[in-house]
Write an enzyme that holds these catalytic residues in place. Structure first.
Site, PDB file in Angstrom:
ATOM      1  N   LYS A 127      48.925  -7.369  12.765  1.00  0.00           N
ATOM      2  CA  LYS A 127      49.387  -7.498  14.149  1.00  0.00           C
ATOM      3  C   LYS A 127      50.436  -8.602  14.292  1.00  0.00           C
ATOM      4  O   LYS A 127      50.962  -8.813  15.380  1.00  0.00           O
ATOM      5  CB  LYS A 127      48.209  -7.773  15.085  1.00  0.00           C
ATOM      6  CG  LYS A 127      47.209  -6.622  15.185  1.00  0.00           C
ATOM      7  CD  LYS A 127      46.102  -6.947  16.170  1.00  0.00           C
ATOM      8  CE  LYS A 127      44.984  -5.918  16.138  1.00  0.00           C
ATOM      9  NZ  LYS A 127      45.396  -4.592  16.599  1.00  0.00           N
ATOM     10  N   HIS A 174      36.791  -5.809  22.399  1.00  0.00           N
ATOM     11  CA  HIS A 174      37.114  -4.727  21.475  1.00  0.00           C
ATOM     12  C   HIS A 174      35.834  -4.292  20.770  1.00  0.00           C
ATOM     13  O   HIS A 174      34.913  -5.083  20.570  1.00  0.00           O
ATOM     14  CB  HIS A 174      38.136  -5.253  20.460  1.00  0.00           C
ATOM     15  CG  HIS A 174      38.767  -4.227  19.597  1.00  0.00           C
ATOM     16  ND1 HIS A 174      38.140  -3.697  18.486  1.00  0.00           N
ATOM     17  CD2 HIS A 174      39.990  -3.630  19.652  1.00  0.00           C
ATOM     18  CE1 HIS A 174      38.933  -2.827  17.897  1.00  0.00           C
ATOM     19  NE2 HIS A 174      40.069  -2.762  18.580  1.00  0.00           N
ATOM     20  N   ASP A 177      37.988 -13.835  19.333  1.00  0.00           N
ATOM     21  CA  ASP A 177      38.849 -12.777  18.823  1.00  0.00           C
ATOM     22  C   ASP A 177      40.268 -13.122  19.259  1.00  0.00           C
ATOM     23  O   ASP A 177      40.628 -12.969  20.431  1.00  0.00           O
ATOM     24  CB  ASP A 177      38.403 -11.432  19.394  1.00  0.00           C
ATOM     25  CG  ASP A 177      39.339 -10.288  19.027  1.00  0.00           C
ATOM     26  OD1 ASP A 177      40.354 -10.528  18.347  1.00  0.00           O
ATOM     27  OD2 ASP A 177      39.067  -9.148  19.458  1.00  0.00           O
ATOM     28  N   CYS A 209      39.728   1.334  21.796  1.00  0.00           N
ATOM     29  CA  CYS A 209      38.545   0.675  21.229  1.00  0.00           C
ATOM     30  C   CYS A 209      37.874  -0.233  22.258  1.00  0.00           C
ATOM     31  O   CYS A 209      37.421  -1.339  21.938  1.00  0.00           O
ATOM     32  CB  CYS A 209      38.905  -0.128  19.976  1.00  0.00           C
ATOM     33  SG  CYS A 209      39.526   0.882  18.627  1.00  0.00           S
ATOM     34  N   GLN A 234      45.145 -10.803  19.581  1.00  0.00           N
ATOM     35  CA  GLN A 234      46.272 -10.593  20.481  1.00  0.00           C
ATOM     36  C   GLN A 234      46.927 -11.897  20.931  1.00  0.00           C
ATOM     37  O   GLN A 234      47.860 -11.880  21.738  1.00  0.00           O
ATOM     38  CB  GLN A 234      45.824  -9.795  21.719  1.00  0.00           C
ATOM     39  CG  GLN A 234      45.236  -8.432  21.403  1.00  0.00           C
ATOM     40  CD  GLN A 234      46.257  -7.468  20.831  1.00  0.00           C
ATOM     41  OE1 GLN A 234      47.462  -7.632  21.013  1.00  0.00           O
ATOM     42  NE2 GLN A 234      45.789  -6.444  20.135  1.00  0.00           N
TER      43      GLN A 234
END
Length: 442
Positions: A265, A162, A239, A408, A242
């Site tokens: 999220k 991202h 990261d 992104c 997700q």
């Protein structure tokens, strides 16, 4: 063609008997109305009642929300928690001895403990609240990166990262003279882990990597990557935006030096996220921002700094949002992350196979299999139809909300040879019915 995609997306996703005993913490009487009425209904059926925003129609069609990868919707309890804070004990934290401040501080630090328990951190002091995951990555880049990376060093990323995980390290590279190196994709359209392993060297100082791709849906073997990286003395930043909302994540098991995620999220408010690192690591790092709260003592010409995590939380934080984040974690924990993960694995396969059955649809990323887990998201294009047109048609004619654009991830799009695409990400709120046939959500 767009109409066919709409039929494939306006659906109800199943669940077998997964989570049939789920009790919602926020519905009337402390029990999800759907669970009371239909105890064998899917997890999607039984949680949907807790999300008021989904109970609306546009031009007679019920809203189907598939933009969960960008931001999730919020359950009633999160909104009630925010409302309670602002109505009954709004006050600054760590600064007052009056009752409101004490209550706000207890709730704020309680939220930190909830985050720590949720990702199995060894100590709540290892959780730093930030504005979002983007700020958390910038914190690491500026506080750790600029102090430890020099000319000739290398920062390793994948082309699937991202922008928030790329741009801060471009800043570091430009300021220090370090080199950015990128791992490409395999023919299955997942980051090439063997190439990553081969690029690691004693020049590598930081590996920046996603846990689950927001475009490809692929999941990377973080534990292995951490092991390889530590052999050459490199740090690893994960990261996890997700993954943390959709599956159990154990930071101690993963072993990464830094891990970041965002509240919005995972059914929580916007404006707050977190960064995890060990207390020992945080104690070696300089502050990212200066101001109130992050100091120990201030003199005319210098200041000394508070211990972590306060050192990295300058000024008045997002107090209500952090407390609401804690409520979102309560909600997810009540259901159980193992249960959510199993349910969404079923959704992932169903979503992929259903879209694959639509003519002229191209799905990006790996196919789901027993060995390769795919997250419950699909990025796709329809031949000869622009992604923005697909998204607009689905929205205006079918009340299906999906994402379109570059997500992104422009570097990844160039590697895939595309400019933009659509994506839909299912969550515990989606469900199907009718023996595998598609029907409007009801």
């Amino acid at each position: 063609m767009a109409a066919a995609a709409a039929v494939a997306l306006r659906c109800c996703f199943p669940g077998s008997a997964i989570g049939s005993g789920f009790v919602s913490p926020y519905s009337r009487g402390g029990r999800c109305a759907a669970a009371v009425a239909a105890p064998t209904a899917s997890l999607g059926h039984r949680t949907r009642v807790d999300f008021p925003i989904l109970h609306q129609e546009f031009d007679g069609a019920k809203l189907v929300y598939f933009d969960n990868g960008a931001t999730s919707q919020k359950p009633i309890g999160v909104m009630e928690t925010l409302d309670e804070y602002y109505r009954t004990y709004n006050s600054n934290v760590h600064r007052g001895i009056h009752a409101l401040s004490v209550k706000a501080t207890d709730a704020y630090e309680g939220a930190r403990r909830k985050v720590a328990n949720f990702v199995n951190a060894a100590d709540s002091r290892e959780i730093v609240f930030t504005r979002n995951a983007t700020e958390a990555i910038n914190l690491v880049a500026y506080s750790w990166g600029l102090s430890n990376i020099k000319q000739g060093d290398e920062i390793l990323l994948t082309v699937a990262e991202h922008h928030s995980a790329i741009v801060p390290w471009q800043f570091v590279s430009q300021k220090t003279g370090a080199t950015l190196k990128y791992v490409g994709l395999t023919k299955e359209e997942v980051p090439d882990i063997e190439q990553l392993k081969g690029l690691l060297s004693n020049k590598t100082k930081m590996v920046v990597i996603h846990h689950v791709s927001n475009v490809l849906g692929s999941m990377l073997p973080i534990e292995e990557i951490v092991t390889w990286s530590k052999r050459v003395g490199a740090k690893v930043l994960v990261d996890a935006c997700q993954s943390v909302p959709h599956m159990p994540v154990d930071v101690q098991k993963l072993g990464a030096d830094f891990l970041v995620a965002s509240s919005h999220k995972m059914c929580g408010p916007t404006g707050v996220g977190f960064m995890h690192s060990t207390f020992e690591m945080l104690s070696t790092m300089e502050p990212f921002l200066g101001g109130g709260e992050m100091i120990a003592d201030v003199f005319n010409d210098k200041s000394t700094y508070a211990e972590p995590p306060s050192r990295f939380e300058a000024g008045t934080p997002a107090i209500g949002e952090a407390i609401g984040f804690g409520a979102a974690i309560d909600y997810l924990s009540c259901i159980g992350m193992d249960q959510i993960h199993e349910y969404e694995k079923e959704l992932a396969t169903y979503l992929y196979e259903s879209l694959l059955s639509v003519p002229n649809v191209r799905i990006y990323g790996p196919a789901p299999s027993q060995t390769d887990h795919r997250a419950p998201l699909c990025s796709f294009n329809v031949d000869n139809v622009h992604a923005t047109d697909i998204a607009e048609i689905l929205d205006l004619q079918h009340s299906v909300a999906i994402r379109s654009g570059h997500h992104c991830a422009q570097i990844l799009h160039r590697n895939l040879g595309i400019k933009c695409k659509c994506s839909c990400k299912s969550s515990l709120l989606q469900y199907k019915r009718g023996g595998g046939r598609f029907h409007p959500c009801t």
